[in-house]
Write an enzyme that holds these catalytic residues in place. Structure first.
Site, mmCIF file in Angstrom:
data_model
loop_
_atom_site.group_PDB
_atom_site.id
_atom_site.type_symbol
_atom_site.label_atom_id
_atom_site.label_comp_id
_atom_site.label_asym_id
_atom_site.label_seq_id
_atom_site.Cartn_x
_atom_site.Cartn_y
_atom_site.Cartn_z
ATOM 1 N N HIS A 1 27.521 -13.338 103.057
ATOM 2 C CA HIS A 1 28.468 -13.698 102.000
ATOM 3 C C HIS A 1 28.079 -12.977 100.710
ATOM 4 C CE1 HIS A 1 31.802 -16.162 100.748
ATOM 5 N NE2 HIS A 1 31.132 -16.666 99.740
ATOM 6 N N ASP B 1 28.848 -13.132 107.689
ATOM 7 C CA ASP B 1 29.182 -14.162 106.711
ATOM 8 C C ASP B 1 29.487 -15.484 107.427
ATOM 9 O OD1 ASP B 1 30.218 -15.752 104.674
ATOM 10 O OD2 ASP B 1 31.342 -14.112 103.748
ATOM 11 N N SER C 1 34.457 -14.157 97.143
ATOM 12 C CA SER C 1 34.606 -15.502 97.690
ATOM 13 C C SER C 1 35.929 -16.105 97.199
ATOM 14 C CB SER C 1 33.398 -16.359 97.319
ATOM 15 O OG SER C 1 33.341 -17.526 98.112
#
Length: 640
Positions: A591, A559, A474
């Site tokens: 994600h 995602d 991320s």
């Protein structure tokens, strides 16, 4: 706190720990007591290695599988106040449109309580006085906002309760199970604490937090006359406060000058705050209710490591307590408050208990502009310093790394790498000044903090400057891309997991229900409407020509936060510039990688990748069954 130079000499690296142990499913985790204290539920894999909710009667050995999820596995569940009913959440292949499912522990009948296509359910509150109801938020009327609904847990009926004007991001119910407090995002990037005396009245603003402050509601007291809140107003760190709803006066309950209030422990039936935590280098508890002081003192003697209460029955006689250590699994204990005795229930992964795992130590150093930066360092067992190193960058960025067992950290250390985790500016828990120092500093001073950490490792004689990788997910994936583009000479290679490559496309493609938070995001990162060139200047995609070192990227096709295009546009740009890149796309992930088959597949590739460029040891890459990964390698175009 380690701040001095130190030389470590090791004779040999330890035996390889199989990836299956480190990245496979836990054996048993997340135990929770039923409200009546009769049953214990927990998550464990079934015969097909899919995580399910299991049940046993306290005092008996028989275990019953309650759920039968087919693929992704269950990770989040909780008891309702009907002791026969559990609720769990599940999405579809990582799309984060979670549905609420109920399961009856006697019949094993599972019901989708929110069977709405493309709609995300968010539990708000359950109340023991209303055992057959739940307050939930659904973006049913508009993808951009979550209204409140009252859910009948018996028949599944969903009744509209409170409309969201469009900017409310959290809700709080009073002792009568009515929504009377909310937090709303504001155009300046801050938030308002909203209150109404009854559900027929308009909202009034109790307090405004500006864009550089933070806060929120915790709960009402039993009489509904006091609201417990946290906030950083009039202080650097977030404090726990009691707000008198009649006089609007605030009283400080717990505070620390440098660290934000973390966890809040409340009595299971009385709306009384009993303890709060502050996460410093490790977790520290502050006891507010003397009724539990002896219990916490007893818990601190059971075993080493951090401990926290994870479940209590309504009679408050029995607790489930989790003990976290840095070099082993989580240990769960059954604690009886009458006898003051603790009994081990199980550990999350017994196979970890006798493995050559290594400790994690707290470190601190000064940034180039004089800030104190905290982090954690894990050294490999064996070899000689300086050693190859992986800078492992946490996501968020408004989160933080903490002390304790990490499968990724132990995997890297076992392969022969030092692992550095840095709570760079912008990380939470250290007060608002530290968070605000990161405003508009993506790829700026936030990245400087990471480079200063690398230089500290080299100065301490810990790291080989020619063998340092950067890795993260991320925001940590973004930091990896920044590392290879903005500082191309520092790192030997990079591993990016679901990291954004272009801040402009990232902000244009966020989930619609994140719209209320856009003002905050633009305050802290940059304004999409007026500062496109600034955002472009902080986006690795437009610096691809500077990349000199190999890059591995992992991405989930579903995602909703960092879309597949974020990875594919930088992969394409690297191909066009003849830069070395490996790209792995998982068609049934979001994600991050939830399915163990996909985790094992990606970390097998990552392990071989790191060994190639850092020289550590690695386990042979056996064929992983059942993964959904599609691998592309450039420039040699070795697709499989």
């Amino acid at each position: 706190m380690t701040t001095t130079s130190e030389t470590h000499t090791y004779t040999q690296l330890p035996p390889l720990i199989p990836r299956q142990i480190l990245f496979g499913n836990p054996e048993r985790v997340s135990p929770k007591l039923s409200p009546d204290g009769k049953y214990l539920a927990y998550i464990a894999p079934d015969e097909k290695n899919v995580l399910q909710v299991w049940l046993k009667t306290i005092g008996e050995e028989k275990e019953t599988q309650l759920t039968n999820d087919k693929k992704r596995g269950i990770r989040m569940y909780f008891w309702t106040y009907n002791p026969e009913q559990l609720i769990y959440l599940q999405d579809s292949d990582g799309d984060e449109n979670f549905h609420l499912y109920s399961v009856n522990i006697n019949t094993n009948i599972v019901r989708d309580l929110t069977p709405f296509q493309g709609v995300k359910a968010q539990p708000i509150e359950f109340d023991r006085e209303y055992p057959d109801e739940a307050l939930i938020a659904l973006n049913l009327n508009s993808p951009e906002k979550f209204d409140v609904y009252r859910l009948n847990l018996k028949n599944g009926a969903v009744e509209f309760e409170t409309e969201n004007p469009g900017n409310i991001v959290s809700w709080t119910a009073d002792p009568q199970f009515k929504i009377r407090v909310a937090v709303a995002a504001t155009p300046d990037g801050g938030s308002d604490l909203l209150y109404r005396e009854n559900v027929d009245q308009d909202w009034q603003v109790l307090r405004h937090w500006g864009p550089d402050d933070g806060g929120g509601a915790i709960d009402f007291d039993d009489e509904g006359k006091t609201l417990y809140i946290i906030g950083s107003h009039d202080a650097n760190a977030e404090r726990l406060l009691a707000l008198d709803l009649a006089t609007k006066e605030e009283t400080v309950i717990a505070a620390d000058e440098k660290y934000d209030v973390g966890g809040v422990v409340m009595h299971p039936t009385k709306r009384v705050i009993q303890a709060v935590s502050f996460y410093k280098d490790k977790l520290e508890w502050q006891i507010l209710d003397e009724n539990i002081a002896e219990d916490f003192a007893n818990l601190g003697k059971v075993r080493s490591g951090e401990y926290s209460i994870t479940s209590r029955d309504l009679a408050d006689k029995n607790w489930i307590v989790a003990y976290l250590t840095d070099n082993g699994p989580v240990y769960y204990y059954f604690y009886n408050r009458e006898t003051k005795e603790s009994k081990l229930l199980f550990s999350s992964q017994p196979k970890l208990e006798d493995l050559p795992l290594v400790p994690m130590r707290s470190v601190a150093y000064q940034s180039r502009d004089g800030m104190t930066i905290h982090g954690y360092l894990t050294l490999p067992m064996g070899g000689e310093t300086p050693v190859p190193t992986v800078l492992l960058v946490h996501g968020g960025p408004w989160a933080r790394d903490t002390w304790g067992y990490s499968s990724t950290v132990q995997w890297l250390a076992n392969r022969g790498y030092a692992v550095m985790q840095i709570n760079y500016r912008g990380s939470t828990g250290y007060g608002k000044d530290f968070v605000n120092a990161a405003n508009r500093e993506w790829a700026g001073t936030m990245h400087d903090d990471l480079i200063d950490g690398v230089n500290w490792l080299i100065d301490q004689g810990i790291s080989d400057p020619n063998k340092i990788a950067i890795m993260g997910g991320s925001y940590g994936g973004y930091a990896t891309l920044v590392g290879l583009t903005f500082t191309p000479d520092v790192f030997t290679c990079g591993v990016d997991i679901v990291g954004p490559s272009n801040l402009i496309t990232l902000m244009k493609s966020i989930p619609p229900y994140w719209k209320p938070m856009m003002a905050m995001f633009q305050h802290r990162v940059g304004n999409l409407e007026t500062e496109e060139e600034f955002l472009k200047s902080r986006s690795p995609l437009f610096q691809v020509d500077k990349i000199e070192k190999p890059l591995l990227i992992g991405q989930g096709a579903n995602d909703p936060r960092v879309k597949q295009a974020e990875s594919e546009q930088i992969v394409e740009a690297m191909k066009q510039n003849d830069k070395p890149v490996e790209y792995v796309l998982y068609t049934d992930e979001g994600h991050g990688f939830a399915r163990p088959e996909n985790r094992l597949h990606f970390y097998a590739i990552a392990e071989e990748f790191l060994a190639k460029y850092l020289g550590g040891q690695f386990e042979s890459v056996d064929k992983v069954e059942g993964h959904s990964g599609i691998v592309q390698r450039y420039p040699d175009n070795d697709n499989n």
